[in-house]
Write an enzyme that holds these catalytic residues in place. Structure first.
Site, PDB file in Angstrom:
ATOM      1  N   SER A  17     -17.192  17.207  20.625  1.00  0.00           N
ATOM      2  CA  SER A  17     -16.589  15.897  20.360  1.00  0.00           C
ATOM      3  C   SER A  17     -17.531  14.784  20.783  1.00  0.00           C
ATOM      4  O   SER A  17     -17.907  14.693  21.959  1.00  0.00           O
ATOM      5  CB  SER A  17     -15.273  15.765  21.119  1.00  0.00           C
ATOM      6  OG  SER A  17     -14.862  14.411  21.083  1.00  0.00           O
ATOM      7  N   HIS A  40     -16.971  16.941  15.965  1.00  0.00           N
ATOM      8  CA  HIS A  40     -15.588  16.456  16.049  1.00  0.00           C
ATOM      9  C   HIS A  40     -15.621  14.948  16.303  1.00  0.00           C
ATOM     10  O   HIS A  40     -16.223  14.479  17.269  1.00  0.00           O
ATOM     11  CB  HIS A  40     -14.868  17.196  17.186  1.00  0.00           C
ATOM     12  CG  HIS A  40     -13.422  16.883  17.306  1.00  0.00           C
ATOM     13  ND1 HIS A  40     -12.451  17.453  16.519  1.00  0.00           N
ATOM     14  CD2 HIS A  40     -12.761  16.047  18.152  1.00  0.00           C
ATOM     15  CE1 HIS A  40     -11.263  17.006  16.866  1.00  0.00           C
ATOM     16  NE2 HIS A  40     -11.420  16.132  17.851  1.00  0.00           N
ATOM     17  N   ASP A  42     -13.434  11.633  16.868  1.00  0.00           N
ATOM     18  CA  ASP A  42     -12.121  11.144  17.291  1.00  0.00           C
ATOM     19  C   ASP A  42     -11.936   9.681  16.908  1.00  0.00           C
ATOM     20  O   ASP A  42     -12.533   8.791  17.509  1.00  0.00           O
ATOM     21  CB  ASP A  42     -11.986  11.289  18.806  1.00  0.00           C
ATOM     22  CG  ASP A  42     -11.804  12.735  19.232  1.00  0.00           C
ATOM     23  OD1 ASP A  42     -10.887  13.398  18.721  1.00  0.00           O
ATOM     24  OD2 ASP A  42     -12.587  13.202  20.092  1.00  0.00           O
ATOM     25  N   MET A  44      -9.538   6.594  16.985  1.00  0.00           N
ATOM     26  CA  MET A  44      -8.354   6.108  17.723  1.00  0.00           C
ATOM     27  C   MET A  44      -8.152   4.627  17.425  1.00  0.00           C
ATOM     28  O   MET A  44      -9.115   3.864  17.385  1.00  0.00           O
ATOM     29  CB  MET A  44      -8.563   6.290  19.229  1.00  0.00           C
ATOM     30  CG  MET A  44      -8.907   7.703  19.652  1.00  0.00           C
ATOM     31  SD  MET A  44      -8.946   7.820  21.447  1.00  0.00           S
ATOM     32  CE  MET A  44      -9.618   9.469  21.659  1.00  0.00           C
ATOM     33  N   HIS A  73     -10.773  13.763  13.453  1.00  0.00           N
ATOM     34  CA  HIS A  73      -9.445  13.841  14.092  1.00  0.00           C
ATOM     35  C   HIS A  73      -8.899  12.427  14.180  1.00  0.00           C
ATOM     36  O   HIS A  73      -9.362  11.620  14.985  1.00  0.00           O
ATOM     37  CB  HIS A  73      -9.606  14.473  15.490  1.00  0.00           C
ATOM     38  CG  HIS A  73      -8.345  14.528  16.290  1.00  0.00           C
ATOM     39  ND1 HIS A  73      -8.341  14.783  17.652  1.00  0.00           N
ATOM     40  CD2 HIS A  73      -7.038  14.380  15.942  1.00  0.00           C
ATOM     41  CE1 HIS A  73      -7.087  14.782  18.091  1.00  0.00           C
ATOM     42  NE2 HIS A  73      -6.283  14.528  17.081  1.00  0.00           N
ATOM     43  N   MET A  75      -6.375   9.875  15.274  1.00  0.00           N
ATOM     44  CA  MET A  75      -5.267   9.537  16.182  1.00  0.00           C
ATOM     45  C   MET A  75      -4.868   8.100  15.867  1.00  0.00           C
ATOM     46  O   MET A  75      -5.157   7.163  16.617  1.00  0.00           O
ATOM     47  CB  MET A  75      -5.725   9.712  17.632  1.00  0.00           C
ATOM     48  CG  MET A  75      -5.822  11.183  18.015  1.00  0.00           C
ATOM     49  SD  MET A  75      -6.856  11.468  19.459  1.00  0.00           S
ATOM     50  CE  MET A  75      -8.440  11.504  18.647  1.00  0.00           C
ATOM     51  N   MET A 144      -2.883  20.304  20.142  1.00  0.00           N
ATOM     52  CA  MET A 144      -3.500  19.522  21.224  1.00  0.00           C
ATOM     53  C   MET A 144      -3.199  20.173  22.573  1.00  0.00           C
ATOM     54  O   MET A 144      -2.047  20.504  22.869  1.00  0.00           O
ATOM     55  CB  MET A 144      -2.964  18.090  21.235  1.00  0.00           C
ATOM     56  CG  MET A 144      -3.437  17.215  20.080  1.00  0.00           C
ATOM     57  SD  MET A 144      -5.241  17.031  19.964  1.00  0.00           S
ATOM     58  CE  MET A 144      -5.633  16.227  21.539  1.00  0.00           C
ATOM     59  N   GLY A 149      -5.991  10.879  23.419  1.00  0.00           N
ATOM     60  CA  GLY A 149      -6.367   9.528  23.841  1.00  0.00           C
ATOM     61  C   GLY A 149      -7.660   9.456  24.633  1.00  0.00           C
ATOM     62  O   GLY A 149      -8.404   8.493  24.496  1.00  0.00           O
ATOM     63  N   GLY A 151     -11.067  11.739  26.680  1.00  0.00           N
ATOM     64  CA  GLY A 151     -11.798  12.947  27.024  1.00  0.00           C
ATOM     65  C   GLY A 151     -11.667  13.215  28.516  1.00  0.00           C
ATOM     66  O   GLY A 151     -11.162  12.381  29.274  1.00  0.00           O
ATOM     67  N   GLY A 152     -12.093  14.384  28.936  1.00  0.00           N
ATOM     68  CA  GLY A 152     -12.172  14.697  30.358  1.00  0.00           C
ATOM     69  C   GLY A 152     -10.852  15.003  31.045  1.00  0.00           C
ATOM     70  O   GLY A 152     -10.797  15.024  32.275  1.00  0.00           O
ATOM     71  N   ASP A 182      -7.862  21.387  21.236  1.00  0.00           N
ATOM     72  CA  ASP A 182      -8.627  20.179  21.567  1.00  0.00           C
ATOM     73  C   ASP A 182      -8.086  19.589  22.856  1.00  0.00           C
ATOM     74  O   ASP A 182      -6.911  19.203  22.918  1.00  0.00           O
ATOM     75  CB  ASP A 182      -8.487  19.177  20.404  1.00  0.00           C
ATOM     76  CG  ASP A 182      -9.229  17.879  20.623  1.00  0.00           C
ATOM     77  OD1 ASP A 182     -10.029  17.783  21.584  1.00  0.00           O
ATOM     78  OD2 ASP A 182      -9.020  16.941  19.814  1.00  0.00           O
ATOM     79  N   GLY A 183      -8.962  19.539  23.862  1.00  0.00           N
ATOM     80  CA  GLY A 183      -8.613  18.906  25.134  1.00  0.00           C
ATOM     81  C   GLY A 183      -8.759  19.857  26.301  1.00  0.00           C
ATOM     82  O   GLY A 183      -8.078  20.879  26.361  1.00  0.00           O
ATOM     83  N   GLY A 184      -9.705  19.541  27.186  1.00  0.00           N
ATOM     84  CA  GLY A 184      -9.886  20.350  28.390  1.00  0.00           C
ATOM     85  C   GLY A 184     -10.477  21.727  28.137  1.00  0.00           C
ATOM     86  O   GLY A 184     -10.353  22.622  28.983  1.00  0.00           O
ATOM     87  N   SER A 205     -16.471  16.879  27.009  1.00  0.00           N
ATOM     88  CA  SER A 205     -17.202  16.809  28.279  1.00  0.00           C
ATOM     89  C   SER A 205     -17.909  18.116  28.621  1.00  0.00           C
ATOM     90  O   SER A 205     -18.981  18.093  29.219  1.00  0.00           O
ATOM     91  CB  SER A 205     -16.266  16.368  29.405  1.00  0.00           C
ATOM     92  OG  SER A 205     -15.014  17.000  29.307  1.00  0.00           O
TER      93      SER A 205
HETATM   94  C1  DX5 Z   1      -8.751  13.574  23.082  1.00  0.00           C
HETATM   95  C2  DX5 Z   1      -9.670  13.923  21.960  1.00  0.00           C
HETATM   96  C3  DX5 Z   1     -10.616  15.010  22.278  1.00  0.00           C
HETATM   97  C4  DX5 Z   1     -11.588  14.754  23.410  1.00  0.00           C
HETATM   98  C5  DX5 Z   1     -11.737  16.057  24.126  1.00  0.00           C
HETATM   99  O1  DX5 Z   1      -7.711  12.803  22.605  1.00  0.00           O
HETATM  100  O2  DX5 Z   1      -8.920  14.320  20.808  1.00  0.00           O
HETATM  101  O3  DX5 Z   1     -11.327  15.430  21.096  1.00  0.00           O
HETATM  102  O4  DX5 Z   1     -12.849  14.319  23.011  1.00  0.00           O
HETATM  103  O5  DX5 Z   1     -12.504  15.845  25.264  1.00  0.00           O
HETATM  104  P1  DX5 Z   1     -12.616  16.949  26.408  1.00  0.00           P
HETATM  105  O6  DX5 Z   1     -13.212  18.191  25.783  1.00  0.00           O
HETATM  106  O7  DX5 Z   1     -13.530  16.307  27.390  1.00  0.00           O
HETATM  107  O8  DX5 Z   1     -11.228  17.211  26.949  1.00  0.00           O
HETATM  108 ZN    ZN Z   2      -9.993  15.213  19.144  1.00  0.00          ZN
END
Ligand code: DX5
Ligand code: ZN
Length: 231
Positions: A17, A40, A42, A44, A73, A75, A144, A149, A151-152, A182-184, A205
């Site tokens: 991402s 990827h 994002d 927003m 993606h 959002m 998700m 919203g 990263g990290g 997606d996420g963590g 991240s």
């Molecule tokens: C969060 C995004 C993710 C984000 C993931 O809303 O959709 O794509 O970049 O970041 P990590 O891998 O750091 O959780």
């Molecule tokens: Zn995403």
């Protein structure tokens, strides 16, 4: 629309991402993930989620610059209106949120007609069963694993039963839909998601924060492959 090479279409797919990239060194940071499967992206709007990134104009430049295909993606509120623009600029995959779409099936059909893969995403609190009867309308289901919203954030293991149930339903119906998380996602969480049936993994991240981006992508892919073979 050119689809990714056959090698890159094989699971497990790792999609870094660029939310975790350096926005003013985007060309450099896109070049750094050339061994990954998709980039990827994002989008927003500070409305559907409490954060703002970029829109069509920036994604058009990412499309022109990226060595690998785009996995967008969205959002955003009102994807019915905005999502086709991302297919039009050449994104290989466009995923919108089920919670935001007024006619998800019509929108997915429109994206496919434009040559993109059509994806639908659900937030951690959204049930998956509304998708059971329409799974084949989508090329990708994004479950998700954090609140969208930022990263990290920390991976939410409580989303795994919902993913497993969706994957089981798809297998029962003979569907070829991809399952993305997606996420963590990191070395310590990717195995759980792979074991629950995910085949496509977004990591921000964990990729851009690593000393070696190439080694991070390979490491995530190897862990996901080993864990999915065990199930
Ligand atoms: C969060 C995004 C993710 C984000 C993931 O809303 O959709 O794509 O970049 O970041 P990590 O891998 O750091 O959780
Ligand atoms: Zn995403």
């Amino acid at each position: 629309m050119s689809l990714p090479s056959s090698l890159r279409s094989e699971a497990p797919r790792i999609n870094p991402s660029i939310l975790s990239a350096d926005f003013v060194n985007m060309q450099r940071d896109l070049a750094r993930i050339e061994t990954a499967d998709f980039v990827h992206v994002d989008v927003m709007d500070n409305h559907f989620v409490p954060n703002l990134t970029f829109g069509l104009q920036m994604v058009e430049r990412v499309q022109a610059t990226s060595p690998i295909p785009l996995d967008v993606h969205l959002m955003i509120t009102d994807p019915d209106r905005w999502a086709p623009g991302y297919a039009e600029l050449g994104a290989a995959s466009v995923t919108f949120h089920l919670e935001a779409a007024s006619d998800p099936v019509a929108l997915a059909r429109r994206l496919r007609d434009m040559g993109a893969r059509a994806g639908v995403a659900i937030k951690p609190g959204t049930a998956g069963d509304a998708l059971y009867d329409i799974l084949d309308e989508f090329d990708q289901i994004l479950v998700m694993t954090v609140e969208p919203g930022f990263g990290g954030q920390s991976f939410m293991p409580e989303t795994m039963p919902k993913l497993r149930a969706l994957v089981d339903e798809a297998r029962r119906r003979g569907s070829n839909t991809w399952f993305q998380v997606d996420g963590g996602i990191s070395d310590s969480t990717i195995e759980q998601a792979a074991a629950a049936g995910a085949d496509t993994f977004v990591a921000g991240s964990a990729v851009y924060g690593a000393d070696s981006i190439e080694a991070a992508v390979t490491g995530l892919r190897d862990r996901a492959r080993a864990a999915s073979l065990e199930t």
